[in-house]
Structure formats: C-alpha cells, structure tokens
Write a protein that holds these residues in place. Structure first.
Motif, mmCIF file in Angstrom:
data_model
loop_
_atom_site.group_PDB
_atom_site.id
_atom_site.type_symbol
_atom_site.label_atom_id
_atom_site.label_comp_id
_atom_site.label_asym_id
_atom_site.label_seq_id
_atom_site.Cartn_x
_atom_site.Cartn_y
_atom_site.Cartn_z
ATOM 1 N N GLY A 1 2.271 -12.589 3.856
ATOM 2 C CA GLY A 1 1.782 -11.253 4.136
ATOM 3 C C GLY A 1 0.579 -10.838 3.324
ATOM 4 N N GLU A 2 0.316 -9.530 3.319
ATOM 5 C CA GLU A 2 -0.848 -8.983 2.629
ATOM 6 C C GLU A 2 -0.682 -9.085 1.118
ATOM 7 N N SER A 3 -1.770 -9.422 0.431
ATOM 8 C CA SER A 3 -1.710 -9.491 -1.024
ATOM 9 C C SER A 3 -3.035 -9.040 -1.621
ATOM 10 N N ARG A 4 -2.975 -8.650 -2.884
ATOM 11 C CA ARG A 4 -4.157 -8.279 -3.642
ATOM 12 C C ARG A 4 -4.052 -8.929 -5.017
ATOM 13 N N GLN A 5 -5.218 -9.161 -5.652
ATOM 14 C CA GLN A 5 -5.233 -9.812 -6.958
ATOM 15 C C GLN A 5 -6.000 -8.954 -7.960
ATOM 16 N N GLY A 6 -5.568 -9.027 -9.211
ATOM 17 C CA GLY A 6 -6.237 -8.289 -10.272
ATOM 18 C C GLY A 6 -5.521 -6.999 -10.614
ATOM 19 N N GLY A 7 -5.969 -6.369 -11.679
ATOM 20 C CA GLY A 7 -5.338 -5.143 -12.145
ATOM 21 C C GLY A 7 -5.733 -3.927 -11.329
ATOM 22 N N PHE A 8 -5.105 -2.804 -11.672
ATOM 23 C CA PHE A 8 -5.365 -1.538 -10.975
ATOM 24 C C PHE A 8 -6.257 -0.610 -11.785
ATOM 25 N N GLY A 9 -6.471 -0.927 -13.048
ATOM 26 C CA GLY A 9 -7.222 -0.017 -13.905
ATOM 27 C C GLY A 9 -6.329 0.964 -14.628
ATOM 28 N N GLY A 10 -5.187 0.463 -15.123
ATOM 29 C CA GLY A 10 -4.285 1.312 -15.884
ATOM 30 C C GLY A 10 -3.449 2.224 -15.006
ATOM 31 N N VAL A 11 -2.778 3.167 -15.657
ATOM 32 C CA VAL A 11 -1.884 4.078 -14.935
ATOM 33 C C VAL A 11 -2.657 4.925 -13.929
ATOM 34 N N ALA A 12 -3.811 5.435 -14.330
ATOM 35 C CA ALA A 12 -4.592 6.291 -13.431
ATOM 36 C C ALA A 12 -5.021 5.532 -12.188
ATOM 37 N N GLY A 13 -5.472 4.290 -12.372
ATOM 38 C CA GLY A 13 -5.899 3.492 -11.230
ATOM 39 C C GLY A 13 -4.753 3.159 -10.295
ATOM 40 N N LEU A 14 -3.598 2.830 -10.862
ATOM 41 C CA LEU A 14 -2.429 2.517 -10.029
ATOM 42 C C LEU A 14 -1.956 3.750 -9.279
ATOM 43 N N THR A 15 -1.939 4.882 -9.950
ATOM 44 C CA THR A 15 -1.525 6.122 -9.297
ATOM 45 C C THR A 15 -2.430 6.448 -8.113
ATOM 46 N N GLN A 16 -3.714 6.312 -8.323
ATOM 47 C CA GLN A 16 -4.666 6.584 -7.243
ATOM 48 C C GLN A 16 -4.486 5.603 -6.098
ATOM 49 N N TRP A 17 -4.295 4.333 -6.424
ATOM 50 C CA TRP A 17 -4.138 3.302 -5.383
ATOM 51 C C TRP A 17 -2.883 3.562 -4.557
ATOM 52 N N ALA B 1 5.589 -0.652 -17.474
ATOM 53 C CA ALA B 1 5.370 0.694 -18.006
ATOM 54 C C ALA B 1 4.396 1.473 -17.128
ATOM 55 N N HIS B 2 3.354 0.815 -16.660
ATOM 56 C CA HIS B 2 2.400 1.476 -15.773
ATOM 57 C C HIS B 2 3.057 1.867 -14.446
ATOM 58 N N ALA B 3 3.908 0.995 -13.922
ATOM 59 C CA ALA B 3 4.593 1.294 -12.665
ATOM 60 C C ALA B 3 5.506 2.501 -12.812
ATOM 61 N N VAL B 4 6.194 2.579 -13.935
ATOM 62 C CA VAL B 4 7.070 3.727 -14.193
ATOM 63 C C VAL B 4 6.252 5.019 -14.237
ATOM 64 N N ALA B 5 5.151 5.014 -14.977
ATOM 65 C CA ALA B 5 4.336 6.219 -15.115
ATOM 66 C C ALA B 5 3.733 6.648 -13.785
ATOM 67 N N ALA B 6 3.219 5.688 -13.013
ATOM 68 C CA ALA B 6 2.555 6.032 -11.751
ATOM 69 C C ALA B 6 3.540 6.535 -10.703
ATOM 70 N N THR B 7 4.676 5.878 -10.592
ATOM 71 C CA THR B 7 5.657 6.317 -9.588
ATOM 72 C C THR B 7 6.287 7.654 -9.979
#
Length: 244
Positions: free
Chosen positions: A43-59, A81-87
């Motif tokens: 299926g669909e995939s992406r590689q690399g980071g999100f740019g911290g909590v803010a980037g993951l939240t926005q994504w 930890a980033h996943a917890v904060a963003a969700t």
C-alpha cells in the motif's frame, strides 16, 4: 469511504499489519528511512520524518487521518512521544503495537541495564571479547571499554568507528549461524537491546548453549495512559471496535 489510518512502521509487525489492514482501511505506512534498503509494506507509504510534533500534527490534520497505530521499534521512544502529543492535540485515537520482550530461560545468564552507558560500564566485569548487536545508534557509548568489540549493524555508522570491527548484516538469523559466529570470533559476552521478536532471537539461544553472559538494555518506558497491543490481531480488533 474506509477510515484512513496512519501506521508508524519500520518493523516486521508493521509490514504484516499493513498487509492485513489493506482490504478494509486506507492505510498510510510511515518509515523513518534510516536503512539503505527499506522493506516497503503493502500500500501507500512515506519516508522520512514529519518535522517534530508540530509537523506531525499538521500532517495528520491535512491528510484526514482517523486513527494512528504506532508499530515502530520498541526503542523508538522519540517517535512514540511525538505520536502521543500530536494525537492528543487533535483528539485522535492512538494504539501502540509492541511485540513482547524477551524472557530469561533456564541456562541464561542475563544482566539488565537501563541504557547503553550502563551496559558499557558493566562489560569489563563480564568478558574481554564483545559482540554488540544494538544497531548503529548508541555505539559510541562502548568506544572506551578497552575491549575487543564486534559490532553488527544493517548499515555502517557515520562516521565509521575505528575502535571496533564492523559486521554489516541483516536478519533474520538462525541458531547455527549465530553459534558459528560466536565461536569463530571467540565471543565471551553479548550485548543487545530487549527488542523482542523472532528475527534476532537466535543469538540468545546460541549464547545460552555456549554459556555466554548477555547484557540486555531495557526498553524505554511508554508514556503513561497509552493503549498497548501485543499482536496484530489485537490491533485489528481495536480498529474494528472504533469503526463499528
């Protein structure tokens, strides 16, 4: 329209889960991209980071994600930890998939340590020829032990250490191969992380058979209050319950 699920992956369990969920959910697998030859999931995939909590939240918000499953490595504490904060910020459901850790068996001589530095401090009391199987991150903690060291990694560290011999290899491993390696290199102490799973457990069986002590680095603790699953079946049940 099927629910859209972000699967934080990079592990064998994550690849299996992507395959199992692909027929019922719109799954996006995210890979850190830290090894040269990634094993891509279905299926669909992406590689690399999100740019911290803010980037993951926005994504997550922009992609319309309905749920997040963290199936990263048990030592990927920062990503969890980033996943917890963003969700939490978006009020999205989060489930962490963690394979069970290894359990000591009769004949084992295990020494538990909280981190790599504590493991390195303990080593001179246990042996003189060390087999390091902790990946390329954290190797620097062992640079000053003064012991002969063989470090096995998937990819070479950058910069390449000069204080140890590197063995570039990727699992799964079998007991016969691990026995041969430990014997031919005259290894008398093994260092590993408590990663769990079958792909790299053969070294523990080999060490048990040869009477070699093992230093195990404990897993970092999960953030409090997080829902945890130990099998892909538990993840499927959790998603099914949320989507009705």
């Amino acid at each position: 329209m099927p629910d859209r699920v972000l699967l934080l992956g990079g592990t064998a369990e994550a690849r299996l889960l992507a395959d199992e969920l692909s027929s019922e959910y719109d799954v996006v697998s995210s890979l850190a991209g830290r090894v040269s030859e990634l094993r891509l999931p279905v299926g669909e995939s992406r590689q690399g980071g999100f740019g911290g909590v803010a980037g993951l939240t926005q994504w997550l918000a922009e992609q319309g994600i309905d749920a997040v499953v963290d199936a990263t490595h048990p030592f990927a504490a920062t990503m969890t930890a980033h996943a917890v904060a963003a969700t939490t910020a978006l009020n999205l459901p989060l489930l962490v998939l963690r394979r069970p850790g290894w359990q000591e068996q009769p004949g084992d001589t295990w020494h538990w340590t909280p981190d790599a530095q504590a493991a390195a401090t303990l080593l001179p009391k246990l042996g003189r020829r060390v087999f390091l199987t902790i990946g390329r991150q954290g190797l620097a903690a062992f640079a000053d032990t003064g012991l002969w060291t063989l470090a096995r990694c998937v990819d070479p560290p950058d910069p390449v250490p000069t204080w140890c011999e590197l063995l570039l290899d990727r699992g799964p491993y079998n007991v016969a191969g691990e026995l041969e390696l430990l014997q031919t290199r005259q290894i008398d102490v093994l260092v590993t992380k408590n990663s769990g799973g079958d792909m790299t457990a053969a070294k523990l069986t080999a060490a048990r058979q040869l009477g070699i002590p093992v230093v195990l680095i404990e897993r970092p603790p999960l953030p409090p209050g997080i829902q945890v699953a130990h099998t892909t079946a538990e993840v499927q049940a959790w998603l099914a319950d949320r989507t009705g």
